[in-house]
Write an enzyme that holds these catalytic residues in place. Structure first.
Site, PDB file in Angstrom:
ATOM      1  N   THR A 187      -5.991  -9.338   7.886  1.00 17.75           N
ATOM      2  CA  THR A 187      -6.461  -9.828   6.587  1.00 17.75           C
ATOM      3  C   THR A 187      -7.817 -10.534   6.658  1.00 17.75           C
ATOM      4  O   THR A 187      -8.685 -10.299   5.806  1.00 17.75           O
ATOM      5  CB  THR A 187      -5.393 -10.798   6.023  1.00 17.75           C
ATOM      6  OG1 THR A 187      -4.137 -10.089   5.979  1.00 17.75           O
ATOM      7  CG2 THR A 187      -5.743 -11.271   4.632  1.00 17.75           C
ATOM      8  N   CYS A 227       8.709   0.745   8.797  1.00 19.03           N
ATOM      9  CA  CYS A 227       8.707   1.709   7.684  1.00 19.03           C
ATOM     10  C   CYS A 227      10.128   1.915   7.164  1.00 19.03           C
ATOM     11  O   CYS A 227      11.093   1.809   7.923  1.00 19.03           O
ATOM     12  CB  CYS A 227       8.183   3.062   8.161  1.00 19.03           C
ATOM     13  SG  CYS A 227       6.550   2.975   8.827  1.00 19.03           S
ATOM     14  N   ILE A 264       0.844  -1.198   0.000  1.00 16.80           N
ATOM     15  CA  ILE A 264       0.000   0.000   0.000  1.00 16.80           C
ATOM     16  C   ILE A 264       0.885   1.257   0.000  1.00 16.80           C
ATOM     17  O   ILE A 264       0.563   2.262  -0.618  1.00 16.80           O
ATOM     18  CB  ILE A 264      -0.939   0.017   1.232  1.00 16.80           C
ATOM     19  CG1 ILE A 264      -1.799  -1.251   1.288  1.00 16.80           C
ATOM     20  CG2 ILE A 264      -1.810   1.281   1.255  1.00 16.80           C
ATOM     21  CD1 ILE A 264      -2.803  -1.432   0.200  1.00 16.80           C
ATOM     22  N   ASN A 269      -1.830   4.309  14.695  1.00 17.59           N
ATOM     23  CA  ASN A 269      -0.617   3.602  14.257  1.00 17.59           C
ATOM     24  C   ASN A 269       0.303   4.654  13.642  1.00 17.59           C
ATOM     25  O   ASN A 269       0.002   5.248  12.613  1.00 17.59           O
ATOM     26  CB  ASN A 269      -1.017   2.513  13.239  1.00 17.59           C
ATOM     27  CG  ASN A 269       0.165   1.712  12.721  1.00 17.59           C
ATOM     28  OD1 ASN A 269       0.784   2.089  11.735  1.00 17.59           O
ATOM     29  ND2 ASN A 269       0.468   0.599  13.355  1.00 17.59           N
ATOM     30  N   GLY A 291      -1.955 -12.935   6.406  1.00 14.52           N
ATOM     31  CA  GLY A 291      -2.952 -13.994   6.280  1.00 14.52           C
ATOM     32  C   GLY A 291      -2.445 -15.335   6.786  1.00 14.52           C
ATOM     33  O   GLY A 291      -1.316 -15.441   7.302  1.00 14.52           O
TER      34      GLY A 291
HETATM   35  C1  LIG Z   1      -3.666  -4.088   3.418  1.00 10.34           C
HETATM   36  C2  LIG Z   1      -2.821  -4.043   4.664  1.00 10.34           C
HETATM   37  C3  LIG Z   1      -2.413  -2.819   5.176  1.00 10.34           C
HETATM   38  C4  LIG Z   1      -1.628  -2.765   6.346  1.00 10.34           C
HETATM   39  N1  LIG Z   1      -1.268  -1.557   6.857  1.00 10.34           N
HETATM   40  C5  LIG Z   1      -0.566  -1.491   8.029  1.00 10.34           C
HETATM   41  C6  LIG Z   1      -0.240  -0.238   8.608  1.00 10.34           C
HETATM   42  O1  LIG Z   1      -0.613   0.838   8.105  1.00 10.34           O
HETATM   43  N2  LIG Z   1       0.496  -0.234   9.756  1.00 10.34           N
HETATM   44  C7  LIG Z   1       0.901  -1.406  10.367  1.00 10.34           C
HETATM   45  O2  LIG Z   1       1.561  -1.358  11.404  1.00 10.34           O
HETATM   46  N3  LIG Z   1       0.582  -2.609   9.844  1.00 10.34           N
HETATM   47  C8  LIG Z   1      -0.143  -2.677   8.687  1.00 10.34           C
HETATM   48  N4  LIG Z   1      -0.475  -3.901   8.166  1.00 10.34           N
HETATM   49  C9  LIG Z   1      -0.048  -5.135   8.856  1.00 10.34           C
HETATM   50  C10 LIG Z   1      -1.172  -5.718   9.729  1.00 10.34           C
HETATM   51  O3  LIG Z   1      -1.569  -4.817  10.728  1.00 10.34           O
HETATM   52  C11 LIG Z   1      -0.747  -7.052  10.369  1.00 10.34           C
HETATM   53  O4  LIG Z   1       0.387  -6.854  11.180  1.00 10.34           O
HETATM   54  C12 LIG Z   1      -0.415  -8.131   9.345  1.00 10.34           C
HETATM   55  O5  LIG Z   1      -1.268  -8.058   8.224  1.00 10.34           O
HETATM   56  C13 LIG Z   1      -0.512  -9.548   9.937  1.00 10.34           C
HETATM   57  O6  LIG Z   1      -1.821  -9.828  10.403  1.00 10.34           O
HETATM   58  P1  LIG Z   1      -2.927 -10.605   9.504  1.00 10.34           P
HETATM   59  O7  LIG Z   1      -2.242 -11.821   8.956  1.00 10.34           O
HETATM   60  O8  LIG Z   1      -4.049 -10.911  10.443  1.00 10.34           O
HETATM   61  O9  LIG Z   1      -3.325  -9.667   8.422  1.00 10.34           O
HETATM   62  C14 LIG Z   1      -1.257  -3.982   6.997  1.00 10.34           C
HETATM   63  C15 LIG Z   1      -1.674  -5.205   6.465  1.00 10.34           C
HETATM   64  C16 LIG Z   1      -2.449  -5.266   5.320  1.00 10.34           C
HETATM   65  C17 LIG Z   1      -2.893  -6.605   4.795  1.00 10.34           C
END
Ligand SMILES: Cc1cc2nc3c(=O)[nH]c(=O)nc-3n(C[C@H](O)[C@H](O)[C@H](O)COP(=O)(O)O)c2cc1C
Length: 315
Positions: A270, A131, A73, A101, A218
Site C-alpha cells: 500500500t 483466494c 479487486i 503471484n 496499510g
Molecule cells: C490493491 C491491492 C491488491 C492486492 N493484490 C494482491 C494479489 O494479487 N496477490 C496477493 O497475494 N496479494 C495481494 N495484495 C496483498 C498485498 O500484497 C499485501 O500482502 C498486503 O497489502 C499487506 O501489505 P501492505 O500493508 O504493505 O499493503 C493486494 C493488496 C492491495 C492493497
C-alpha cells in the site's frame, strides 16, 4: 561494511525490500515514474495471476479507512498465457528478482498456472492461497490448513522452482498453517496477506465496497502482521525456511521491526502506491540503522526480538 543484499531460496536480491503483489503491476508500470528503478527493489512480486483472464469485482473496489486501505479487486488480471506472452518479454530480468503471484479458484487451476510459469525464466513463484475456493462455497484456501497444504502439494508436483507460500492472517492458527505448508513443500513463506474487513456507509446503510467485504492493508495492520511473523518464525526457523514479512510497512524502522520479528526480507504494498520511490528511501534508512547498530547483514538482525518475560497470554 554493511551489506544490504539477501539470499532467499538461492535467489540473490540486491536489497532486503521487495514490492508486494498487487501493488507493482507486472513490473513495468512503475518504470515510467521519474526516479524509479527496479534495480533498487530486491524483488518484485507481480500481480496475482489466474489461468483465465478475470475482470475482477464490481466497483467500488478500493476505499480508504483509518490508516489503511480496503480493497476487493477480485484478482483482475489478463490470465497466465497473456502474462507470459505479453508482459514477461518486456521485463529486464537482470534488474531485480521478478516473482509471479499464482492465484486460483481450484487446486487444479493453481497447479496448471504453476506448470505454465515453470516453463518461463522467472526465478520463483509466490502462491496466494488467500483466494476463494469455488468448490467449497468461496471459503479461502488459506484459512483451512488442510486445503492450503493440498494446494501447495499440487503446485510442488509441477515445479522445482522455489515456492513462496503467502499466508493468510484470517486463519485461526497461522503457525499451524505455516507448519502444514512447509510439510507440503514450501521453500519460503510470506506473511501477511490482507485482513478481511467491511466499511459501511451510515447514510445509504450499504457496504461501500461493491463486493461488500475486502482486504485491509496499510499501517492499520502492522501490529497484527508483526505478531503473525513472530508466530510463523517459531515454526519456520526450525526448518530453515525464510520469511518475507509484510503488512503496513511505510519506513525503514517498520522494516527493521519485521526483521527483528523473524523476517529475512520485507515487502511493501500500500505505501508504495502513495510514494513510488519509497523502497529506495527504506533501503537508505536500513543501511543507516545497520551502521549505527553495528550490523553487517540482514541475517544478523533476523529474529533478534527479545520478548518480555513473566507475561500472561491474554490481553
Ligand atoms: C490493491 C491491492 C491488491 C492486492 N493484490 C494482491 C494479489 O494479487 N496477490 C496477493 O497475494 N496479494 C495481494 N495484495 C496483498 C498485498 O500484497 C499485501 O500482502 C498486503 O497489502 C499487506 O501489505 P501492505 O500493508 O504493505 O499493503 C493486494 C493488496 C492491495 C492493497
Amino acid at each position: 561494511m554493511v551489506d544490504l543484499s539477501v539470499e532467499i531460496c538461492g535467489m540473490k536480491c540486491s536489497s532486503p525490500v521487495a514490492m508486494a503483489s498487487g501493488n507493482a503491476g507486472y513490473g513495468i508500470e512503475y518504470q515510467s515514474v521519474s526516479g524509479f528503478s527496479n534495480q533498487d527493489v530486491g524483488a518484485v512480486f507481480l500481480k496475482g495471476t489466474t489461468l483465465e483472464p478475470k475482470l475482477g469485482n464490481k466497483p467500488e473496489r478500493v476505499m480508504e479507512s483509518a490508516s489503511g486501505l480496503l480493497n476487493s479487486i477480485g484478482l483482475q488480471n489478463p490470465g497466465a498465457h497473456e502474462v507470459i506472452n505479453r508482459y514477461l518479454p518486456k521485463l529486464d530480468l537482470s534488474q531485480s528478482q521478478f516473482i509471479i503471484n499464482v492465484s486460483g479458484s481450484s487446486i487444479e487451476e493453481y497447479a496448471e498456472v504453476v506448470r505454465l510459469f515453470d516453463q518461463t525464466d522467472l526465478p520463483a513463484m509466490e502462491i496466494n492461497i488467500s483466494c476463494p475456493n469455488v468448490k467449497k462455497g468461496g471459503a479461502a484456501f488459506g484459512n483451512d490448513p488442510e486445503m492450503a497444504a493440498r494446494v501447495v502439494e499440487a503446485c510442488r508436483a509441477n515445479t522445482s522452482k522455489p515456492l513462496i507460500v503467502k499466508l493468510s492472517p484470517n486463519q485461526t492458527d497461522i503457525a499451524e498453517g505455516a507448519r502444514r505448508v512447509i510439510d507440503a513443500g514450501a521453500d519460503a513463506l510470506s506473511a501477511i496477506n490482507t485482513l478481511m474487513g467491511m466499511q459501511i456507509d451510515a447514510h445509504t446503510r450499504k457496504p461501500t465496497l461493491g463486493n461488500n467485504q475486502g482486504g485491509l492493508s496499510g499501517p492499520a495492520i502492522k501490529p497484527v502482521a508483526l505478531l503473525k511473523v513472530h508466530q510463523v518464525y517459531q515454526v519456520a526457523k526450525q526448518h530453515n525456511i525464510p520469511i518475507i514479512g509484510l503488512g503496513g510497512i511505510t519506513s525503514a524502522e517498520d522494516a527493521i521491526e519485521f526483521f527483528l520479528a523473524g523476517a529475512s526480507m520485507v515487502a511493501i504494498g500500500t505505501a508504495v502506491a502513495k510514494d513510488p520511490l519509497l523502497v529506495k528511501k527504506v533501503n537508505k534508512g536500513i543501511m543507516a540503522y545497520m551502521k549505527q547498530h553495528g550490523y553487517q547483514t540482514i541475517a544478523e538482525m533476523t529474529g533478534l526480538l527479545e520478548l518480555n518475560t513473566d507475561t500472561v497470554l491474554c490481553g
